[in-house]
Write a protein that holds these residues in place. Structure first.
Motif, PDB file in Angstrom:
ATOM      1  N   LEU A 572       0.824  -1.210   0.000  1.00 56.52           N
ATOM      2  CA  LEU A 572       0.000   0.000   0.000  1.00 56.52           C
ATOM      3  C   LEU A 572       0.858   1.259   0.000  1.00 56.52           C
ATOM      4  O   LEU A 572       0.488   2.278  -0.596  1.00 56.52           O
ATOM      5  CB  LEU A 572      -0.927  -0.003   1.219  1.00 56.52           C
ATOM      6  CG  LEU A 572      -2.055  -1.041   1.204  1.00 56.52           C
ATOM      7  CD1 LEU A 572      -2.820  -1.010   2.514  1.00 56.52           C
ATOM      8  CD2 LEU A 572      -3.009  -0.801   0.033  1.00 56.52           C
ATOM      9  N   ALA A 573       2.010   1.198   0.666  1.00 53.57           N
ATOM     10  CA  ALA A 573       2.929   2.335   0.647  1.00 53.57           C
ATOM     11  C   ALA A 573       3.470   2.560  -0.764  1.00 53.57           C
ATOM     12  O   ALA A 573       3.632   3.704  -1.211  1.00 53.57           O
ATOM     13  CB  ALA A 573       4.071   2.105   1.626  1.00 53.57           C
ATOM     14  N   ARG A 574       3.738   1.474  -1.472  1.00 55.20           N
ATOM     15  CA  ARG A 574       4.156   1.600  -2.877  1.00 55.20           C
ATOM     16  C   ARG A 574       3.048   2.269  -3.700  1.00 55.20           C
ATOM     17  O   ARG A 574       3.314   3.110  -4.555  1.00 55.20           O
ATOM     18  CB  ARG A 574       4.461   0.208  -3.459  1.00 55.20           C
ATOM     19  CG  ARG A 574       5.747  -0.436  -2.976  1.00 55.20           C
ATOM     20  CD  ARG A 574       5.850  -1.870  -3.475  1.00 55.20           C
ATOM     21  NE  ARG A 574       7.110  -2.491  -3.126  1.00 55.20           N
ATOM     22  CZ  ARG A 574       8.188  -2.534  -3.914  1.00 55.20           C
ATOM     23  NH1 ARG A 574       8.142  -1.988  -5.117  1.00 55.20           N
ATOM     24  NH2 ARG A 574       9.294  -3.117  -3.524  1.00 55.20           N
ATOM     25  N   MET A 575       1.836   1.837  -3.444  1.00 51.47           N
ATOM     26  CA  MET A 575       0.703   2.411  -4.176  1.00 51.47           C
ATOM     27  C   MET A 575       0.533   3.893  -3.845  1.00 51.47           C
ATOM     28  O   MET A 575       0.284   4.716  -4.734  1.00 51.47           O
ATOM     29  CB  MET A 575      -0.581   1.652  -3.819  1.00 51.47           C
ATOM     30  CG  MET A 575      -1.804   2.075  -4.619  1.00 51.47           C
ATOM     31  SD  MET A 575      -3.245   1.048  -4.288  1.00 51.47           S
ATOM     32  CE  MET A 575      -3.746   1.660  -2.691  1.00 51.47           C
ATOM     33  N   GLU A 576       0.688   4.254  -2.570  1.00 54.97           N
ATOM     34  CA  GLU A 576       0.570   5.660  -2.180  1.00 54.97           C
ATOM     35  C   GLU A 576       1.679   6.499  -2.819  1.00 54.97           C
ATOM     36  O   GLU A 576       1.443   7.627  -3.267  1.00 54.97           O
ATOM     37  CB  GLU A 576       0.612   5.780  -0.661  1.00 54.97           C
ATOM     38  CG  GLU A 576       0.911   7.160  -0.113  1.00 54.97           C
ATOM     39  CD  GLU A 576      -0.090   8.214  -0.545  1.00 54.97           C
ATOM     40  OE1 GLU A 576       0.257   9.411  -0.474  1.00 54.97           O
ATOM     41  OE2 GLU A 576      -1.202   7.868  -0.970  1.00 54.97           O
ATOM     42  N   HIS A 577       2.881   5.937  -2.886  1.00 51.74           N
ATOM     43  CA  HIS A 577       3.972   6.668  -3.561  1.00 51.74           C
ATOM     44  C   HIS A 577       3.648   6.867  -5.041  1.00 51.74           C
ATOM     45  O   HIS A 577       3.868   7.952  -5.590  1.00 51.74           O
ATOM     46  CB  HIS A 577       5.293   5.912  -3.423  1.00 51.74           C
ATOM     47  CG  HIS A 577       6.333   6.384  -4.408  1.00 51.74           C
ATOM     48  ND1 HIS A 577       6.885   7.650  -4.364  1.00 51.74           N
ATOM     49  CD2 HIS A 577       6.891   5.770  -5.482  1.00 51.74           C
ATOM     50  CE1 HIS A 577       7.741   7.803  -5.353  1.00 51.74           C
ATOM     51  NE2 HIS A 577       7.762   6.664  -6.059  1.00 51.74           N
ATOM     52  N   LEU A 578       3.128   5.815  -5.672  1.00 46.79           N
ATOM     53  CA  LEU A 578       2.785   5.920  -7.091  1.00 46.79           C
ATOM     54  C   LEU A 578       1.716   6.984  -7.303  1.00 46.79           C
ATOM     55  O   LEU A 578       1.806   7.791  -8.235  1.00 46.79           O
ATOM     56  CB  LEU A 578       2.306   4.560  -7.592  1.00 46.79           C
ATOM     57  CG  LEU A 578       1.923   4.465  -9.069  1.00 46.79           C
ATOM     58  CD1 LEU A 578       3.117   4.774  -9.960  1.00 46.79           C
ATOM     59  CD2 LEU A 578       1.369   3.070  -9.386  1.00 46.79           C
ATOM     60  N   ARG A 579       0.688   7.007  -6.424  1.00 47.91           N
ATOM     61  CA  ARG A 579      -0.332   8.048  -6.537  1.00 47.91           C
ATOM     62  C   ARG A 579       0.259   9.437  -6.328  1.00 47.91           C
ATOM     63  O   ARG A 579      -0.046  10.381  -7.055  1.00 47.91           O
ATOM     64  CB  ARG A 579      -1.440   7.802  -5.505  1.00 47.91           C
ATOM     65  CG  ARG A 579      -2.589   8.815  -5.601  1.00 47.91           C
ATOM     66  CD  ARG A 579      -3.208   9.100  -4.275  1.00 47.91           C
ATOM     67  NE  ARG A 579      -2.272   9.653  -3.314  1.00 47.91           N
ATOM     68  CZ  ARG A 579      -1.881  10.927  -3.291  1.00 47.91           C
ATOM     69  NH1 ARG A 579      -2.333  11.777  -4.178  1.00 47.91           N
ATOM     70  NH2 ARG A 579      -1.019  11.347  -2.379  1.00 47.91           N
ATOM     71  N   TYR A 580       1.117   9.572  -5.323  1.00 51.43           N
ATOM     72  CA  TYR A 580       1.724  10.865  -5.016  1.00 51.43           C
ATOM     73  C   TYR A 580       2.596  11.347  -6.176  1.00 51.43           C
ATOM     74  O   TYR A 580       2.578  12.520  -6.549  1.00 51.43           O
ATOM     75  CB  TYR A 580       2.543  10.735  -3.732  1.00 51.43           C
ATOM     76  CG  TYR A 580       3.191  12.014  -3.281  1.00 51.43           C
ATOM     77  CD1 TYR A 580       2.479  13.206  -3.247  1.00 51.43           C
ATOM     78  CD2 TYR A 580       4.525  12.028  -2.866  1.00 51.43           C
ATOM     79  CE1 TYR A 580       3.077  14.381  -2.812  1.00 51.43           C
ATOM     80  CE2 TYR A 580       5.124  13.196  -2.431  1.00 51.43           C
ATOM     81  CZ  TYR A 580       4.398  14.371  -2.407  1.00 51.43           C
ATOM     82  OH  TYR A 580       4.998  15.528  -1.980  1.00 51.43           O
ATOM     83  N   GLN A 581       3.312  10.428  -6.774  1.00 48.04           N
ATOM     84  CA  GLN A 581       4.146  10.775  -7.928  1.00 48.04           C
ATOM     85  C   GLN A 581       3.279  11.274  -9.076  1.00 48.04           C
ATOM     86  O   GLN A 581       3.583  12.300  -9.708  1.00 48.04           O
ATOM     87  CB  GLN A 581       4.948   9.542  -8.361  1.00 48.04           C
ATOM     88  CG  GLN A 581       5.741   9.736  -9.652  1.00 48.04           C
ATOM     89  CD  GLN A 581       6.385   8.438 -10.109  1.00 48.04           C
ATOM     90  OE1 GLN A 581       6.615   7.536  -9.311  1.00 48.04           O
ATOM     91  NE2 GLN A 581       6.658   8.334 -11.389  1.00 48.04           N
TER      92      GLN A 581
END
Length: 634
Positions: A572-581
């Motif tokens: 989920l942290a990977r997903m949040e980083h991808l969204r933030y990017q």
């Protein structure tokens, strides 16, 4: 007594039935009803004067007139036996006409007479006797104004109604005051002493050479009831009218420093900057942006609702999903571009390998070359994205429909935002029928979102019938703003310029993040670096808003579970980083080692593996805060 010919009676019966239909058709057009009431009042007064003269009424003409006027007004509220009123009147033609006028008056009701005179009287009394100043003044009455006013804590509010323009308003002062049309009884306004309703004699006009703009519209006394702290709201759906009203207000030099909230298109804002000076207290609201915010806040509209969460052997969510995301945006105007950014950001999810899921967003518009250039000028890094594709095809071309048929089995999200909302809904229904007949999986895994308010009953029934046929919600209409058009959206309660306009969930996330990490997202500022801190806080608040809107996506990807393993949190942290990017790229940011909100650079625009341990921990803590905030909000 001689009876009237049957043909004449039938004629009057047809006329009264026609008048009933006329009232029903005109129930949302107070200007038409006022004119009908005035015509009845004049005709009834004349008939009563004639009737009284038959009874050898001996008083003078002035007394005869006022008595006749009084009797006619009584017609509008009379509930006795109509026959009793006709005793002693022997002319059959007069009698039948009297019946007709009487019934018409009873149908119209006294409220129409009050609409003729009451608002002017109450306006004069308010401007003469009121002493408390207004803190909020709404220019015109409409549904947006109602939504904002209902949520403002400070109830010192004034609504100004203007004479009807070429277009009839679908929302009237009468709806606010008495609920006559919507039959709401007590609507929360009529009993509130802090709200006043003012009837202007003329519309606002710019360049009239008057220092007091209120004097030009017949509300001279309004000046003493407002001051520099009064906020003005121009929120109708007619953007051109809004711009004219804005320019009229600004032609009064005393209002330059007042806060004026106005709904304008981006084209309207450009016209504003060409015709006036910057630095005024004008706050622009983009209706297209508001409608897309509503889209973001509707969980059923999230791209993640189409994904399938993955679970381990013990039934625990892994924080990953299966399935690609294939979307089409039809119409690339203001709303279409905002929807494209929304899909670009919120389609971020990871598969079992921790890599981004395959995502494709195709944009169709017959003027795509020009629109694409303007779009990429503001968001240059989106030019190199392998997610976005552009088709220069209009909905009337055979190539467009060939493309629909070719992509139909792969498409799972279609967003329609044409200039004509009615055409958008028609297109959605057509694609729905195509998909039902030609798509291999039928309508499973397909969402069609339409920028269409669907305020008419037959439109709502059409969408409901389509979704019933599918067995689940396929066509979703958005654009009413009720869920997101709140006072916090436009009224900044912060002296530092932060507009906490997203949701209470954003504040919850900030509080939960502090509990998890021990750090404050929003910083306290001092006088030496207030500008820098204010700008940083503004950006952080915008990102909190986006995270709040992304929370439904996280819940979809966890299958609704909030007690997750370390592996699931990592994904989920990977997903949040991808969204933030993607959020940064969609807002015009580019990669650089140094973060700079002025030049829009950020070191977060990179892969998960290239982040520092500190940055990764930031995203882990943020996911924990988001999940905790959902629990706290329940």
């Amino acid at each position: 007594m001689i009876s009237a010919p049957i043909g004449f009676q039938l004629l009057l019966l047809v006329l009264i039935l026609a008048y009933i239909v006329f009232l029903i058709k005109s129930r949302l057009r107070p200007k038409v009803i006022r004119r009908a009431a005035l015509a009845i009042l004049i005709a009834g007064t004349a008939l009563n004067m004639y009737g009284l003269s038959l009874e050898e009424f001996s008083e003078g003409g002035i007394t005869l007139f006022f008595r006749s006027l009084y009797l006619t007004i009584m017609m509008f509220v009379y509930d006795g036996d109509l026959i009793d009123l006709t005793t002693g009147q022997y002319t059959y033609m007069f009698l039948e006409l009297y019946f007709f006028i009487f019934y018409a008056a009873m149908l119209t009701s006294l409220s129409a007479i009050l609409m003729l005179f009451g608002k002017r009287i109450t306006t004069a009394m308010t401007l003469t006797f009121r002493r408390k100043k207004f803190r909020h003044v709404f220019i015109g009455i409409n549904r947006r104004s109602e939504m904002i006013a209902k949520g403002i804590d400070d109830r010192e509010i004034a609504f100004i109604e203007f004479p009807s323009d070429n277009k009839e308003n679908s929302f009237s002062m009468n709806q606010l005051i008495s609920g006559m049309v919507r039959d709401e009884g007590s609507d929360g306004y009529s009993g509130n002493q802090g709200i006043s309703y003012l009837m202007a004699k003329r519309r606002l006009k710019a360049g009239i050479g008057q220092k007091n703009i209120f004097a030009t519209i017949g509300l001279e006394g309004l000046r003493k009831l407002t001051d520099k702290d009064t906020a003005y709201y121009i929120l109708s759906e007619d953007a051109d009218r809004n711009l004219e009203d804005l320019m009229a207000l600004l032609s009064d030099g005393n209002l330059i420093s007042n806060t004026i909230h106005v709904c304008l298109s981006r084209e309207g804002v450009a016209r504003y900057y060409k015709t006036t000076m910057k630095g005024t207290g004008v706050h622009f609201i983009y209706p297209s942006s508001l409608s897309v915010v509503e889209l973001m806040k509707t969980p059923e509209c999230h791209p993640a609702s189409l994904f399938k969460p993955q679970f381990d052997a013990n039934g625990k969510a892994t924080g990953t999903v299966s399935g690609p995301f294939n979307a089409m945006v039809i119409g690339f105007g203001e709303t279409g571009q905002a929807v494209t950014k929304f899909l670009y950001e919120f389609s971020s999810a990871v598969n079992a390998d921790g890599l981004p899921i395959p995502a494709t967003i195709t944009v169709c518009d017959d003027n795509i070359d020009l629109l694409k250039g303007l779009f990429l000028f503001d968001n240059p890094d989106m030019a190199g994205s392998d997610i976005l594709h552009y088709d220069n095809k209009g909905t009337e071309s055979s190539e467009f429909w060939d493309g629909i048929m070719e992509r139909l089995d792969r498409l799972n999200y279609i967003a329609i935002s044409l200039n004509d909302d009615a055409a958008s809904l028609e297109l959605a229904c057509t694609i729905f029928m195509y998909a039902m007949k030609k798509r291999q999986n039928g309508l499973d895994g397909l969402k069609i979102v339409v920028r269409k308010k669907c305020t008419l009953p037959h439109e709502r029934k059409l969408v409901e019938r389509m979704n019933e046929k599918a067995g689940h919600e396929v066509i979703i209409c958005y654009g009413e703003y009720e869920k997101i058009f709140t006072p916090d959206m436009i009224v900044s309660k912060q002296s530092n310029g932060i507009n906490r306009n997203a949701t209470e969930l954003a504040d919850l996330i900030a509080a939960e993040y502090k509990k998890v990490s021990g750090h404050d997202i929003l910083q306290e500022s001092d006088s030496s670096e207030s500008f820098h801190i204010k700008n940083r806080n503004r950006m952080e608040m915008h990102q909190l808003i986006s995270r709040a809107n992304f929370t439904p996506s996280i819940l979809f990807c966890t299958g609704g579970q909030t007690d997750l393993s370390d592996t699931a949190l990592e994904n989920l942290a990977r997903m949040e980083h991808l969204r933030y990017q993607r959020y940064l790229v969609a807002h015009g940011y580019s990669f650089a080692q140094t973060d700079d909100d002025v030049f829009k650079t950020s070191h977060h625009i990179c892969t998960w593996e290239n982040l520092t341990d500190e940055d990764r921990q930031y995203h882990r803590d943020m996911v924990k805060a988001q999940l905790s905030s959902v629990i706290a909000a329940q």
